[in-house]
Design a protein around this motif. Structure first.
Motif, PDB file in Angstrom:
ATOM      1  N   ASN A 101     -27.795 -14.199 -18.739  1.00 41.96           N
ATOM      2  CA  ASN A 101     -26.707 -13.901 -19.667  1.00 41.96           C
ATOM      3  C   ASN A 101     -27.054 -14.457 -21.046  1.00 41.96           C
ATOM      4  O   ASN A 101     -28.027 -15.202 -21.194  1.00 41.96           O
ATOM      5  CB  ASN A 101     -25.391 -14.489 -19.153  1.00 41.96           C
ATOM      6  N   ASN A 102     -26.253 -14.119 -22.025  1.00 39.24           N
ATOM      7  CA  ASN A 102     -26.519 -14.536 -23.403  1.00 39.24           C
ATOM      8  C   ASN A 102     -25.714 -15.790 -23.724  1.00 39.24           C
ATOM      9  O   ASN A 102     -24.483 -15.760 -23.692  1.00 39.24           O
ATOM     10  CB  ASN A 102     -26.150 -13.411 -24.363  1.00 39.24           C
ATOM     11  N   VAL A 103     -26.405 -16.890 -24.024  1.00 45.25           N
ATOM     12  CA  VAL A 103     -25.707 -18.136 -24.358  1.00 45.25           C
ATOM     13  C   VAL A 103     -25.628 -18.354 -25.862  1.00 45.25           C
ATOM     14  O   VAL A 103     -25.241 -19.433 -26.316  1.00 45.25           O
ATOM     15  CB  VAL A 103     -26.377 -19.348 -23.667  1.00 45.25           C
ATOM     16  N   SER A 104     -25.976 -17.329 -26.630  1.00 47.91           N
ATOM     17  CA  SER A 104     -25.812 -17.409 -28.090  1.00 47.91           C
ATOM     18  C   SER A 104     -24.357 -17.099 -28.428  1.00 47.91           C
ATOM     19  O   SER A 104     -24.016 -16.020 -28.931  1.00 47.91           O
ATOM     20  CB  SER A 104     -26.750 -16.418 -28.789  1.00 47.91           C
ATOM     21  N   GLY A 115     -17.602 -23.917 -27.850  1.00 45.77           N
ATOM     22  CA  GLY A 115     -16.329 -23.768 -27.173  1.00 45.77           C
ATOM     23  C   GLY A 115     -16.286 -22.599 -26.207  1.00 45.77           C
ATOM     24  O   GLY A 115     -15.310 -22.427 -25.479  1.00 45.77           O
ATOM     25  N   ARG A 116     -17.359 -21.806 -26.176  1.00 47.34           N
ATOM     26  CA  ARG A 116     -17.421 -20.696 -25.225  1.00 47.34           C
ATOM     27  C   ARG A 116     -18.182 -21.126 -23.972  1.00 47.34           C
ATOM     28  O   ARG A 116     -19.108 -21.929 -24.017  1.00 47.34           O
ATOM     29  CB  ARG A 116     -18.122 -19.480 -25.832  1.00 47.34           C
ATOM     30  N   ARG A 127     -21.212 -24.080 -24.356  1.00 45.03           N
ATOM     31  CA  ARG A 127     -21.741 -24.528 -25.663  1.00 45.03           C
ATOM     32  C   ARG A 127     -20.744 -25.506 -26.274  1.00 45.03           C
ATOM     33  O   ARG A 127     -19.616 -25.141 -26.614  1.00 45.03           O
ATOM     34  CB  ARG A 127     -21.981 -23.350 -26.597  1.00 45.03           C
ATOM     35  N   ILE A 128     -21.185 -26.750 -26.394  1.00 41.80           N
ATOM     36  CA  ILE A 128     -20.321 -27.789 -26.942  1.00 41.80           C
ATOM     37  C   ILE A 128     -20.465 -27.853 -28.462  1.00 41.80           C
ATOM     38  O   ILE A 128     -19.490 -28.045 -29.193  1.00 41.80           O
ATOM     39  CB  ILE A 128     -20.675 -29.145 -26.299  1.00 41.80           C
ATOM     40  N   GLN A 134     -12.378 -26.704 -24.326  1.00 45.15           N
ATOM     41  CA  GLN A 134     -11.913 -27.525 -25.436  1.00 45.15           C
ATOM     42  C   GLN A 134     -11.752 -28.964 -24.973  1.00 45.15           C
ATOM     43  O   GLN A 134     -11.577 -29.237 -23.781  1.00 45.15           O
ATOM     44  CB  GLN A 134     -10.555 -27.025 -25.953  1.00 45.15           C
ATOM     45  N   GLU A 135     -11.799 -29.862 -25.937  1.00 48.28           N
ATOM     46  CA  GLU A 135     -11.462 -31.256 -25.655  1.00 48.28           C
ATOM     47  C   GLU A 135      -9.958 -31.432 -25.852  1.00 48.28           C
ATOM     48  O   GLU A 135      -9.413 -31.062 -26.894  1.00 48.28           O
ATOM     49  CB  GLU A 135     -12.227 -32.190 -26.588  1.00 48.28           C
TER      50      GLU A 135
END
Length: 815
Positions: free
Chosen positions: A510-513, A517-518, A539-540, A613-614
Motif C-alpha cells: 500500500n502507499n504510505v505517502s 495522522g493517517r 504516519r506520526i 491522533q494524540e
C-alpha cells in the motif's frame, strides 16, 4: 582423522546426526559438491543412535505432512541408491482411543488427512483386534489406521545418508570439534576447529542438544533443552508377530514397535525430567542416562494393561537417553534472522528420524534459492523471541513439551508451565475482573472473562467449552454496545529518519505517502507476491512512522525491515513493543464512552476512520487510532506503559454508565472471522497473494518506485485466478470448526479451513478457507457451487461468500 581438513568450503555443517547428514545429502542433490560436515565425535553419537525408529507421516498441517511423506519415500529408495541398509519397513500404524474426546480427535485427523491426500482409515475395535491380536481392547472405542507408516533403523539410515552425501562429493569428518563459529558483522565467515580453520560461505548448525549454546556464541537464538527420554525392550513376548503395525496408545502416553523379534515400548510422559541444565560433559558419546525406574513405572503398568503378554515377558533393555525439546514442540529450521548465511536445523522433539528427509530437502532448497520452498512458518527459527533462550524458562517449559506429543490436542489448549513471562501493566486488574489468561509468545493475554462465581479456568472439549457462553456475551457486547480489549501483545516498531517514507513505500504494498495522522493497512510481500506480513503503518510525522504487527511475528517482522533497509538510508528502526500498552475500546458506544473522558473531538468529521491522533485520557496523552479488527466502531489506544494503569482505571470508571464489558481474545477471534478479517499465520501466509486473499484494495500498483512483489502481482492479475479466500457459514448451528477441515465443492475436496470459530451473530460456525480450481475461481463460481465442510467424518452444508457476511459495506465501522 586420516584426511586433512580443507581450508575453504561452500558449506560447513556442524553436527553428524541424521539431520546434518540429510542436509549434506540433499545439498549434493542440488549440485553443491563443496560441502563439509564436521562431527565432534562419531556420526549419530548424540541422540540419533538411540531413536526408536518410528517413521510416521500425518502432521497437523499440509506442508509438515508433505515433508514427512517425502521422508518415508526417501527411506524406501535410499538403500537401493547407496547400497547401505536403512532397516526401513512399511508396517502401517494404529492409533487407538479410549475415550470419546480422543476418538473425536482421531476422526478429525482422518478427515484432515483427506486434504493431505493420505489414506487414513477410521477402524473399529474388532478391526484393531484383527490387525494386532496382542492388544487388550476392552476399553478401546476405536482408532485410525495409516497403512503407509513405517519404521527404520536410525543409525543405518544416517550412514546411508552420509554415504549418499559422500557419493555426491561431500566430505565428512569425524572427531573434529568446532571450537568457534566466526562472525563478522551480519555474516559468518567460517569455523575454527581443533584441527584448523575452515572458511565458509554458509554454516549450518545441526548439533542437536548442543545447538543452543553454539548458536548463542554468535547471537543466534535457538531455544531448546534436553529431557530424559525412555523406552523399554521386551523379549520373549508370546504371540508377537514381526508383521504387526506400530501401535500408539495416546491416552496411556505409550507406543509399541516390533524390533527384531522383540517389542519396544516407549513413552511421552506428561511431566518429563529436564536434563543437562549445567551443560553436557565434553566426552559425551553414545551415552545413556541413569534413568529413574520409579518415574517410568506407571507407564510400564499401562503398557502391560494394553498388551497383557508383557506381564510374562522379559526386559532386555531399560533405556534412558537425552532428546532436545522446544518451547512450543515445533522444531527449529531455516535462516537465522540476524545472520544471513547461518542456517539451523535442530530441536526435533524426538521425531528427528521421521523428519530428517524432509528437513534436509527444504533446508538445501532454502539455501540455494535464498527463500523457503514452501510455507514453513510454524517451524521457522524466526518465530523465536529473545526471552526464550532463558535457561530457567526452557527447563520449566520442556518438562511439559515432551508430553504434549501424545496429549490430546485440545482446541485452545494453554501451556501450563513457564507462565507469566510477559504481562500487561493492567494484568492484575484484569485478573480481578475474571480474566482467564492464555499464553501467546510469552504474553499473558485475556482469552475470556469468568462472571462472578465462575472459575477462570479451562475445561477442554472438542465441542462447546466451558467459556463458550461467556465469550458469546462478550461478542454480543462488542456488536451491540461497547467492550474493552487488552492488546499489549502487539509488536510495535518506530521507523524514523528522512528516508523513512521511501524505505517503507518500497516494503509496503500500500502507499504510505500520506499526511501525518493517517493510518494505512498494508501487507509486506516477497518477490513472488506472497504475504510476509499483515499490519498497519501510522504516519506520526514526516520522518516518523509507527508500525504495528502481531506479537507472534515480532522477531520476523523486525528483521524483515532491518534486512531490507539500504545501507545508505537515513533511517533507523526501534522496537518499542514494551514501551506502549494497548487498550482497545470497541463497539457502537465506543465514541460516546471515550468522548465522555476527553476534551478532544471524536466525531466522525473530526476523527474519521483510519486516522490517528494524540488525545488526553486520564492523566496521560494517548495515541488513539481509529481502526478495528472486530468490525465495529472503535479505537486502539497506545499508552506509554507507565500511564496504562491510570488510563485503564479512568476508562473503567467512565464505562460504568455505558455498561462497558471486558472482552478477550476468543471473542476477538469470533468477531474478526465473522467480519472476514484475515489473520497472518492462518488465513494469509507467504504462499498466498493479496489477489488470492481478497486484499487487492490494499495494493497500490502505480505508486512511485513500486514495491517488492509488484511484478509478480501484475503477472497474476493478467491471468485467471485459480485460488480465492472464501468465507463459510455452516447451516447446522451445532458443529464446531477450528482448522484443516476439508471443504467440498460439488462433492470434491477443493480446499480446507484455514481458521474457524463460532459466529455468535451469524448463528453458526464460521470459517475462512481457500478454494482452488485450475479453471478459475470467481464470484460466479462461488455463488453457483454447493459447499460442504467435513467434521470428524461427517459433512455439513455450508454457505459461501467472497464478501464478509457481516456488514459487507463497512457501514458500522465508518459511522
Amino acid at each position: 582423522m586420516n584426511k586433512q581438513l580443507p581450508k575453504k568450503a561452500r558449506v560447513v555443517i556442524v553436527g553428524g546426526g541424521v539431520i546434518g547428514c540429510s542436509i549434506a545429502y540433499h545439498l549434493t542433490k542440488i549440485g553443491w559438491q563443496d560441502v563439509v560436515l564436521l562431527e565432534r565425535k562419531q556420526l549419530t553419537c548424540g541422540t540419533t543412535w538411540h531413536a526408536a525408529g518410528l517413521v510416521g507421516q500425518l502432521r497437523n498441517s499440509l506442508n509438515m505432512t508433505k515433508l514427512a511423506k517425502y521422508t518415508s519415500e526417501l527411506y524406501r529408495e535410499l538403500e537401493i541408491e547407496t547400497g547401505q541398509s536403512t532397516g526401513y519397513k512399511q508396517t502401517g500404524s494404529i492409533s487407538i482411543a479410549t475415550n470419546s474426546e480422543r476418538f473425536e480427535e482421531l476422526k478429525r485427523n482422518a478427515s484432515m488427512a483427506k486434504v493431505f491426500d493420505m489414506q487414513v482409515d477410521t477402524v473399529t475395535r474388532a478391526e484393531i483386534e484383527r490387525m494386532y491380536p496382542l492388544v487388550n481392547t476392552e476399553d478401546v472405542l476405536g482408532g485410525i489406521y495409516i497403512p503407509t507408516d513405517g519404521t527404520a533403523n536410525a543409525t543405518d539410515t544416517t550412514q546411508a545418508l552420509a554415504k549418499g552425501a559422500r557419493n555426491g562429493g561431500a566430505q565428512i569428518f569425524q572427531n573434529v570439534k568446532v571450537e568457534k563459529v566466526i562472525r563478522d558483522g551480519d555474516r559468518l565467515t567460517g569455523v575454527e576447529t581443533d584441527h584448523g580453520k575452515i572458511d565458509a560461505d554458509f554454516v549450518v548448525m545441526c548439533a542437536g542438544m548442543w545447538t543452543r549454546e553454539i548458536a548463542a556464541t554468535i547471537g543466534v537464538n535457538v531455544p531448546l533443552h534436553a529431557c530424559e527420554h525412555y523406552y523399554v525392550v521386551f523379549d520373549n513376548v508370546t504371540g508377537l508377530s514381526r508383521e504387526v503395525p506400530v501401535l500408539r496408545d495416546y491416552d496411556s502416553c505409550t507406543y509399541f514397535k516390533e524390533d527384531a523379534g522383540k517389542l519396544l515400548m516407549g513413552a511421552f510422559e506428561p511431566k518429563a525430567k529436564p536434563w543437562g541444565m549445567n551443560g553436557i560433559r565434553e566426552d559425551f558419546c553414545f551415552d545413556e542416562l541413569p534413568g529413574n525406574f520409579e518415574h517410568f513405572e506407571p507407564l510400564m503398568l499401562s503398557a502391560m494393561h494394553r498388551i497383557p503378554a508383557l506381564e510374562n515377558a522379559g526386559i532386555q533393555t531399560f533405556f534412558c537417553g537425552p532428546e532436545s525439546f522446544t518451547p512450543d514442540v515445533r522444531y527449529h529450521i531455516g535462516q537465522a534472522p540476524n545472520v544471513s548465511n547461518c542456517f539451523v536445523a535442530a530441536g526435533l522433539n524426538s521425531i528427528g528420524l521421521q523428519s530428517a528427509g524432509g528437513i534436509g530437502k527444504v533446508v538445501a532448497e532454502w539455501m540455494k534459492n535464498s527463500k523457503p520452498p514452501a510455507d514453513l512458518w510454524e517451524v521457522d527459527i524466526k518465530r523465536n523471541l529473545p526471552f526464550q533462550r532463558n535457561r530457567k524458562y526452557l527447563h520449566d517449559r520442556v518438562s511439559e513439551s515432551l508430553g504434549l506429543l501424545y496429549a490430546t490436542h485440545w482446541p485452545f489448549r494453554q501451556f501450563e508451565t513457564a507462565r507469566g513471562v510477559r504481562k500487561s501493566p493492567i494484568y492484575d486488574r484484569l485478573v480481578a475482573k475474571g480474566a482467564c489468561h492464555g499464553s501467546a509468545f510469552g504474553w499473558e493475554r485475556p482469552n475470556w472473562y469468568a462472571p462472578e462465581g465462575v472459575k477462570a479456568e479451562y475445561e477442554y472439549s472438542y465441542g462447546r467449552q466451558n467459556w463458550f457462553e461467556h465469550s458469546a456475551a462478550e461478542h454480543k457486547a462488542v456488536r451491540e454496545n461497547v467492550a474493552l480489549f487488552d492488546q499489549m501483545s502487539f509488536a510495535k516498531f518506530r521507523v524514523q529518519g528522512i528516508d523513512a517514507e521511501s524505505f517503507l513505500n518500497r516494503i509496503c504494498a500500500n502507499n504510505v505517502s500520506v499526511k501525518p495522522g493517517r493510518l494505512v493497512y498494508t501487507q509486506w510481500l516477497n518477490e513472488d507476491g506472497g504475504i510476509e506480513a499483515d499490519l498497519t503503518v501510522t504516519r506520526i510525522a514526516n520522518d516518523d512512522y509507527l508500525v504495528v504487527t502481531s506479537g507472534e511475528t515480532e522477531t520476523k517482522d523486525f528483521y524483515w525491515l532491518k534486512n531490507h533497509l539500504p545501507e545508505d538510508a537515513n533511517c533507523y528502526l526501534t522496537n518499542v513493543t514494551s514501551g506502549m500498552a494497548v487498550i482497545s475500546i470497541m463497539g457502537p458506544n465506543a465514541r460516546n464512552l471515550l468522548q465522555s473522558m476527553t476534551p478532544n473531538d471524536l466525531s466522525n468529521e473530526a476523527f474519521p476512520f483510519a486516522t490517528s491522533q494524540e488525545v488526553e485520557l486520564g492523566y496521560a496523552f494517548v495515541r488513539a487510532s481509529r481502526i478495528t479488527f472486530v468490525g465495529e466502531l472503535g479505537w486502539e489506544l497506545y499508552i506509554p506503559t507507565e500511564f496504562a494503569q491510570n488510563v485503564y482505571d479512568e476508562i473503567i470508571k467512565a464505562g460504568e454508565p455505558f455498561g462497558l464489558v471486558h472482552a478477550g481474545y476468543h471473542a476477538l477471534n469470533s468477531l474478526r472471522i465473522e467480519k472476514g478479517y484475515r489473520h497472518w499465520g492462518h488465513d494469509i501466509m507467504d504462499e498466498d497473494t493479496p489477489i488470492e486473499a481478497g486484499l487487492g484494495f490494499a495494493v497500490k500498483y502505480d505508486k512511485p518506485g513500486g514495491f517488492i512483489g509488484r511484478d509478480a502481482l501484475l503477472k497474476q492479475k493478467q491471468s485467471t485466478c485459480t485460488k480465492k479466500l472464501v468465507q463459510f457459514l455452516l447451516e447446522d448451528p451445532e458443529p464446531m470448526l477450528y482448522h484443516n477441515e476439508p471443504i467440498y465443492c460439488n462433492g470434491e475436496i477443493k480446499g480446507y479451513v484455514r481458521s474457524g470459530m463460532y459466529g455468535h451473530t451469524l448463528g453458526g460456525a464460521v470459517a475462512l478457507g481457500y478454494i482452488e480450481d485450475p479453471a478459475g475461481v470467481d464470484k460466479e463460481y462461488i455463488d453457483n457451487a454447493k459447499f460442504e465442510i467435513e467434521v470428524a467424518g461427517v459433512r455439513y452444508k455450508a454457505k459461501a461468500s467472497l464478501r464478509p457476511m457481516y456488514d459487507p459495506t463497512m457501514a458500522k465501522i465508518k459511522c
